[in-house]
Scaffold this motif. Structure first.
Motif, short mmCIF file in Angstrom:
data_model
loop_
_atom_site.label_atom_id
_atom_site.label_comp_id
_atom_site.label_asym_id
_atom_site.label_seq_id
_atom_site.Cartn_x
_atom_site.Cartn_y
_atom_site.Cartn_z
N ARG A 340 30.38 22.62 24.15
CA ARG A 340 31.09 22.23 24.18
C ARG A 340 32.44 21.51 22.89
O ARG A 340 31.61 21.11 21.81
CB ARG A 340 30.81 21.27 24.71
N ARG A 341 33.20 21.63 22.96
CA ARG A 341 34.09 20.71 21.81
C ARG A 341 34.27 18.69 21.96
O ARG A 341 35.26 18.57 21.47
CB ARG A 341 35.08 21.78 21.30
N ASP A 342 34.29 18.52 22.96
CA ASP A 342 34.74 17.05 23.35
C ASP A 342 33.48 16.40 23.95
O ASP A 342 33.67 15.74 24.84
CB ASP A 342 35.88 17.34 24.64
N ARG A 345 34.34 12.60 24.32
CA ARG A 345 34.86 12.20 25.46
C ARG A 345 34.14 12.62 26.20
O ARG A 345 34.76 11.84 27.19
CB ARG A 345 36.29 13.10 25.30
N ARG A 346 33.70 13.53 26.41
CA ARG A 346 32.97 14.04 27.81
C ARG A 346 31.72 12.22 27.98
O ARG A 346 30.87 12.11 29.05
CB ARG A 346 31.84 15.35 27.69
N GLY A 412 36.81 17.28 19.64
CA GLY A 412 37.01 18.42 19.91
C GLY A 412 38.67 17.83 21.28
O GLY A 412 38.28 17.14 21.81
N PRO A 413 39.82 18.10 21.92
CA PRO A 413 40.32 17.71 22.76
C PRO A 413 39.64 18.10 23.65
O PRO A 413 39.01 18.60 24.27
CB PRO A 413 41.39 19.16 23.34
N SER A 414 39.83 17.64 24.86
CA SER A 414 39.42 17.27 26.76
C SER A 414 39.63 18.03 26.95
O SER A 414 40.29 18.87 26.88
CB SER A 414 39.97 16.19 27.16
N GLU A 415 38.44 18.40 27.48
CA GLU A 415 37.77 20.29 28.51
C GLU A 415 38.12 19.57 29.84
O GLU A 415 37.83 21.24 30.87
CB GLU A 415 36.86 20.71 28.17
#
Length: 483
Positions: A340-342, A345-346, A412-415
Motif C-alpha cells: 500500500r502506498r496511501d 490517507r488511509r 501515494g494516491p488514494s486506493e
C-alpha cells in the motif's frame, strides 16, 4: 520498603497476570493499574538517599528517577495500545517482569549485580520475541526464532565481556603492578564492545534490524525503549564508578567517537537503499542510537547532556513510532499481501505518528529531538569540524531515507476510489459483491497516538525543565568534571 515495592510489585503482578492471561481485558487493566501505582511509589522515594539491603546498596539518583518515570509512563502507554494492537499471549506478564528488572537495575549500585540483571532482562526479552499472538493457531515462524536466538547469543556475549571488564577493573590498581602498559585500554575496549552490542552500534546492529522485521511492534518497542536506554544509564554509572579507565585512556578515546561516527554514517546510507517499511524504520532507530552514543563518547558536559536528553527523546519517539507502525499494519478490509502506498490517507493519525516520530529521531525542530541533536552537534564541533560534517552528512542521508519511505508508502494516491464499471447484459446491482467496508482507526489507540504526538511537540517547544534536571545530574559526575 519503597525500594522493595518498586522492584517486586510488578514482578508479583507479572505472576498474577500470567495465571489470568486468557482474560485479556482484565490483565491489561491490572497492568495499567500497576504502572500507575509504580509511578506513585517512584515519586515518593527520596533522592540520593542510599540504603543497604542484604549487603547491597540501593539508591535512586535524580537522573535515574527521570528515566524511571519515563519507563513507567511508556509501559502504561504500551498496555493501553495493546487493547487494539496485536500482541503476544504472554506480552503483559513479560513486560511487567521486564519493568521490575529495569527498576532493580536503576536502583542497584553494584556493577556485578547490574551485569547479571542486564543479562536476565535479555533472557526475558527473548520470551517476548518468540511469544505467539493472542488466539493464534500457528507456530512461531522460523525467522522470529532466528531473531530471538541471535539476540540471545549477542546479549550473552555482551554480558560476559561486561563481567570480565568489571572483574579486571576491580583488581586493577593504577601504578602498582603495570608500570609500562596499562590494562585500562583493554578494559575500556571490552566495555565498548559490550555496550556497543547492547546499544546496537554498527557493526553490532544486526539483531535490532531482525528484531524490528520479525517481532511484534510492541515487543520491539519494549526492548528498544527499556533495555537499550537502561544500558546507556548503566554505562554512565560504570564511568562514574571507574573513572580511572577514562583517565588512563585519554589518548585513544577518539577511537570510540570514530565508531559512533561510522554508526551514524552507515545507518544513514542503509536508510537510503530500497527496503521494507519496517527495515527503514529500523535504520532510523540505528541512526539515532549512533547519535546518542557519540554524545556520550564526547565526554563533555554538552555532549553528555545531548546524549541523555537524546536517550529520553528516543524512548518517546520509538514508542510512538512502533505504535503507529502497528496501526498501519492492521488489516483494513483491503486485499492482503499488496503493498500500500496511501497509508497516510488511509490511517491519518497513525501515518502522522510515523512521520512525526521519524522526524523526531532525525532531530527536526520543533520536535523533541531537535535540542539534543543541537547539543551533540556542538560537542562534535568542539572536537573538530570534520566530525561535525560527518554527523550532519549522516543526518542528511537518514532524512533522504525517510523521504524515500514517505514517498513510497505514505504519500501515494488514494486506493479507495473504485471506477464504476457498466452493468453487463442481464446483470443487476444485486449480482455484484458488496462494497468493501474499510475499518476505521481504533479510537483509544488513536487518542494515545495523539497524546504521544503532543508530548513530543511539547518537549520540543519547552525542553528547559528536563534539560535543567539533566544538567544538575551531570554536575555530580566526577569523570566529566576531571576530563
Amino acid at each position: 520498603m519503597l525500594y522493595l515495592l518498586l522492584i517486586f510489585f510488578p514482578i508479583t503482578m507479572a505472576a498474577s497476570t500470567f495465571v489470568l492471561r486468557r482474560y485479556t481485558n482484565l490483565v491489561l487493566a491490572g497492568a495499567l493499574g500497576t504502572m500507575v501505582t509504580q509511578l506513585l511509589i517512584a515519586i515518593q522515594i527520596p533522592l540520593d538517599d542510599p540504603t543497604r539491603l542484604l549487603g547491597v546498596t540501593l539508591m535512586l539518583s535524580t537522573l535515574n528517577q527521570v528515566f524511571l518515570l519515563i519507563f513507567l509512563a511508556l509501559g502504561a502507554f504500551a498496555f493501553v495500545a495493546a487493547w487494539n494492537i496485536p500482541h503476544g499471549e504472554n506480552f503483559v506478564p513479560i513486560a511487567l517482569l521486564t519493568l521490575g528488572q529495569t527498576c532493580a537495575v536503576l536502583l542497584l549500585q553494584d556493577p556485578f549485580i547490574t551485569t547479571l540483571l542486564l543479562a536476565l532482562t535479555s533472557l526475558t526479552a527473548v520470551l517476548a520475541i518468540v511469544d505467539l499472538p493472542v488466539g493464534a493457531s500457528n507456530l512461531v515462524s522460523a525467522r522470529a526464532i532466528a531473531a530471538a536466538l541471535k539476540y540471545l547469543i549477542l546479549m550473552v556475549v555482551a554480558a560476559m565481556l561486561m563481567y570480565i571488564a568489571f572483574v579486571l577493573s576491580d583488581i586493577f590498581r593504577p601504578g602498582e603492578i603495570f608500570d609500562v602498559v596499562s590494562p585500562a585500554r583493554f578494559i575500556l575496549a571490552l566495555l565498548t564492545v559490550s555496550f556497543g552490542l547492547r546499544l546496537a552500534i554498527v557493526p553490532f546492529h544486526t539483531w535490532l534490524t531482525d528484531l524490528v522485521d520479525y517481532a511484534e511492534p510492541l515487543v520491539a518497542a519494549l526492548i528498544i525503549t527499556l533495555l537499550n536506554t537502561t544500558s546507556l544509564v548503566v554505562l554512565i554509572l560504570v564511568f562514574q564508578s571507574f573513572p580511572t579507565l577514562l583517565f588512563e585512556s585519554v589518548e585513544v578515546l577518539w577511537l570510540m567517537r570514530v565508531g559512533a561516527l561510522v554508526s551514524v554514517l552507515v545507518s544513514g546510507m542503509l536508510a537510503i537503499a530500497p527496503a521494507s517499511l519496517r527495515r527503514t524504520v529500523a535504520y532510523l532507530v540505528l541512526y539515532n542510537c549512533g547519535m546518542v552514543f557519540y554524545g556520550l563518547m564526547s565526554l563533555s558536559p554538552v555532549g553528555l547532556s545531548g546524549a541523555i536528553f537524546g536517550a529520553l527523546n528516543q524512548t518517546l519517539a520509538v514508542m510512538l513510532l512502533f505504535i503507529s507502525l502497528a496501526l498501519l499494519e492492521r488489516p483494513d478490509g483491503r486485499s492482503p499481501g499488496v503493498v500500500r502506498r496511501d497509508l497516510l490517507r488511509r490511517w491519518p493519525v497513525a501515518g502522522a505518528g510515523l512521520l512525526v516520530s521519524s522526524l523526531a529521531l532525525l532531530g527536526l525542530p520543533p520536535l523533541n529531538g531537535a535540542l539534543s541533536h543541537m547539543l551533540i552537534y556542538q560537542a562534535a564541533a568542539d572536537h573538530g569540524w570534520l566530525e561535525l560534517l560527518i554527523l550532519v552528512l549522516g543526518t542528511v542521508l537518514a532524512g533522504l531515507g525517510l523521504a524515500r519511505m514517505a514517498s513510497e508508502r505514505l504519500l501515494g494516491p488514494s486506493e479507495e476510489l473504485e471506477v464504476a464499471e457498466p452493468l453487463m447484459l442481464g446483470e443487476t446491482e444485486l449480482d455484484r459483491p458488496a462494497a468493501r467496508k474499510l475499518a476505521p482507526e481504533p479510537r483509544s489507540t488513536a487518542v494515545l497516538t495523539i497524546m504521544l504526538l503532543v508530548l513530543c511537540l511539547g518537549i520540543g517547544l519547552y525542553p528547559q525543565p528536563i534539560l535543567a534536571t539533566i544538567d544538575q545530574a551531570i554536575q555530580n559526575l566526577a569523570f566529566i568534571r576531571v576530563l
